[in-house]
Scaffold this active site. Structure first.
Site, mmCIF file in Angstrom:
data_model
loop_
_atom_site.group_PDB
_atom_site.id
_atom_site.type_symbol
_atom_site.label_atom_id
_atom_site.label_comp_id
_atom_site.label_asym_id
_atom_site.label_seq_id
_atom_site.Cartn_x
_atom_site.Cartn_y
_atom_site.Cartn_z
ATOM 1 N N GLY A 1 -10.240 -7.486 0.435
ATOM 2 C CA GLY A 1 -10.858 -7.754 1.740
ATOM 3 C C GLY A 1 -10.966 -9.237 2.042
ATOM 4 N N GLY A 2 -9.932 -9.998 1.695
ATOM 5 C CA GLY A 2 -9.958 -11.460 1.866
ATOM 6 C C GLY A 2 -10.035 -11.924 3.321
ATOM 7 N N ASN B 1 -6.981 -10.718 -2.160
ATOM 8 C CA ASN B 1 -6.074 -9.917 -1.326
ATOM 9 C C ASN B 1 -6.305 -10.184 0.159
ATOM 10 O OD1 ASN B 1 -5.584 -8.783 -3.809
ATOM 11 N ND2 ASN B 1 -6.032 -6.686 -3.193
ATOM 12 N N ASP C 1 -0.677 -1.585 -4.155
ATOM 13 C CA ASP C 1 -2.071 -1.824 -3.756
ATOM 14 C C ASP C 1 -2.795 -0.478 -3.609
ATOM 15 O OD1 ASP C 1 -4.228 -3.370 -2.871
ATOM 16 O OD2 ASP C 1 -3.606 -3.260 -0.759
ATOM 17 N N HIS C 2 -3.945 -0.337 -4.219
ATOM 18 C CA HIS C 2 -4.746 0.908 -4.153
ATOM 19 C C HIS C 2 -3.915 2.149 -4.447
ATOM 20 C CE1 HIS C 2 -8.436 -0.955 -2.839
ATOM 21 N NE2 HIS C 2 -7.712 -1.716 -2.052
ATOM 22 N N ASP D 1 -6.215 2.798 -8.360
ATOM 23 C CA ASP D 1 -7.558 2.826 -7.767
ATOM 24 C C ASP D 1 -8.211 4.154 -8.114
ATOM 25 O OD1 ASP D 1 -9.816 2.892 -6.281
ATOM 26 O OD2 ASP D 1 -8.888 2.361 -4.366
ATOM 27 N N GLU E 1 -9.950 -0.484 -10.621
ATOM 28 C CA GLU E 1 -11.064 -0.728 -9.702
ATOM 29 C C GLU E 1 -12.325 0.022 -10.108
ATOM 30 O OE1 GLU E 1 -10.261 -0.772 -5.479
ATOM 31 O OE2 GLU E 1 -12.214 0.090 -5.013
ATOM 32 N N SER F 1 0.866 -1.184 0.000
ATOM 33 C CA SER F 1 0.000 0.000 0.000
ATOM 34 C C SER F 1 0.904 1.237 0.000
ATOM 35 C CB SER F 1 -0.893 0.004 1.242
ATOM 36 O OG SER F 1 -0.082 0.176 2.395
HETATM 37 P P1 13P Z 1 -7.985 -7.310 4.304
HETATM 38 O O1 13P Z 1 -7.092 -6.486 5.163
HETATM 39 O O2 13P Z 1 -9.412 -7.212 4.709
HETATM 40 O O3 13P Z 1 -7.514 -8.722 4.194
HETATM 41 O O4 13P Z 1 -7.944 -6.680 2.827
HETATM 42 C C1 13P Z 1 -6.738 -6.673 2.111
HETATM 43 C C2 13P Z 1 -6.884 -5.987 0.801
HETATM 44 O O5 13P Z 1 -7.904 -6.050 0.155
HETATM 45 C C3 13P Z 1 -5.729 -5.226 0.290
HETATM 46 O O6 13P Z 1 -6.037 -4.480 -0.829
#
Ligand code: 13P
Length: 287
Positions: free
Chosen positions: A208-209, A229, A84-85, A105, A135, A49
């Site tokens: 959001g895994g 993720n 990431d994002h 993103d 996204e 990130s």
């Molecule tokens: P979590 O922190 O909920 O596992 O999400 C990780 C994520 O989606 C990173 O982009």
């Protein structure tokens, strides 16, 4: 072996499994994830990130550490180093730093602006052999300062962005970063199904895994998700193991204060968490 995420995700989509993206925070995290991927003979994506990049003193430090570690550990499985994002500016910084993959993103922009910026970054990334994720529809909750309302993506907008030539597409389907609330309605498989029908062979990304039940993960993979993720769950694993070490007074015994000893249980816990996810996602043995 550092590569873009393009081929590993094409293979995952065709083979009906998903590649895990695990976010890194420091040397221990990176080492734990790389070693587990090698032990499990699994492809892997290291997510960074913008906040974590800053924490590690900048994307150049991250890229140089990952490249050197990949080489010194003799990692032969495919590894993508992915932003990431990413913001528009963050994407350019990672391109320059030597990442192999970026996520732009643009979900908080109006669709036309998201399209224009994504399109420009697709051209730049592909010119350099990098992969790019876009996204549509925001992921709920907060990911290192990036806050999303969590609305489901519009399948027609997903097609519009997919048609720009991105390598993977993150679409909001009721997923949330961090802990799911007790009254969470679950993933919207109806939305996912509609997106998959619009976008065809495009590898879809499930953010959001952390905390998504195994049956929902399996169903999401069946409906076209090829990248999942995970961040918070590895943080919890590290925290619990570190707490247990200190509560047991092990840091007070002999040289238990040595950071290499103090951080070892947490590092092992990350490895275990990553292994479990790779098994669940079906990527073991797929390198
Ligand atoms: P979590 O922190 O909920 O596992 O999400 C990780 C994520 O989606 C990173 O982009």
């Amino acid at each position: 072996m550092l590569v873009s995420a393009t081929e590993m995700l094409k293979k995952a989509k065709a083979g009906h499994y998903a590649v895990g993206q695990f976010n890194i925070n420091n040397l221990e995290w990176t080492k734990a994830i790389l070693l587990t991927a090698q032990e499990q003979n699994s492809p892997v994506i290291l997510g960074v990130s913008e906040g974590a990049g800053k924490y590690m003193t900048g994307f150049k430090t991250v890229a140089n550490m990952v490249k050197a570690m990949d080489e010194e550990l003799g990692i032969t499985v495919p590894v993508a180093l992915h932003l990431d994002h990413g913001s528009y500016e963050g994407c350019y910084k990672c391109i320059e730093a030597g990442f192999t993959s970026i996520m732009f993103d643009g979900s908080h922009y109006a669709i036309e602006e998201n399209k224009a910026k994504t399109s420009e970054l697709v051209a730049k990334a592909h010119e350099l052999g990098m992969s790019i994720e876009a996204e549509v529809g925001s992921i709920g909750g907060e990911e290192d300062g990036v806050i999303g309302a969590g609305e489901c993506a519009d399948p027609a907008e997903c097609k519009m962005i997919a048609d720009l030539g991105v390598d993977m597409l993150a679409a909001g389907i009721g997923n949330i970063h961090g802990k799911y609330p007790d009254n969470w309605a679950g993933l919207s498989f109806e939305t996912l199904d509609a997106i998959q029908k619009e976008t065809g062979i495009m590898p879809l990304v499930l953010h959001g895994g952390t905390g998504i039940p195994a049956d929902m993960i399996k169903k999401a993979i069946d409906l076209g998700v090829s990248k999942i993720n995970v961040n918070t769950e590895c943080q919890w694993a590290f925290q619990k193991a570190t707490r247990a070490y200190i509560e047991a007074g092990k840091d007070l015994e002999g040289k238990g204060f040595d950071p290499r000893k103090l951080l070892a249980p947490g590092t092992e816990a990350i490895k275990e968490c990553v292994k479990e996810k790779m098994e669940l996602f079906g990527s073991v043995g797929k390198a």
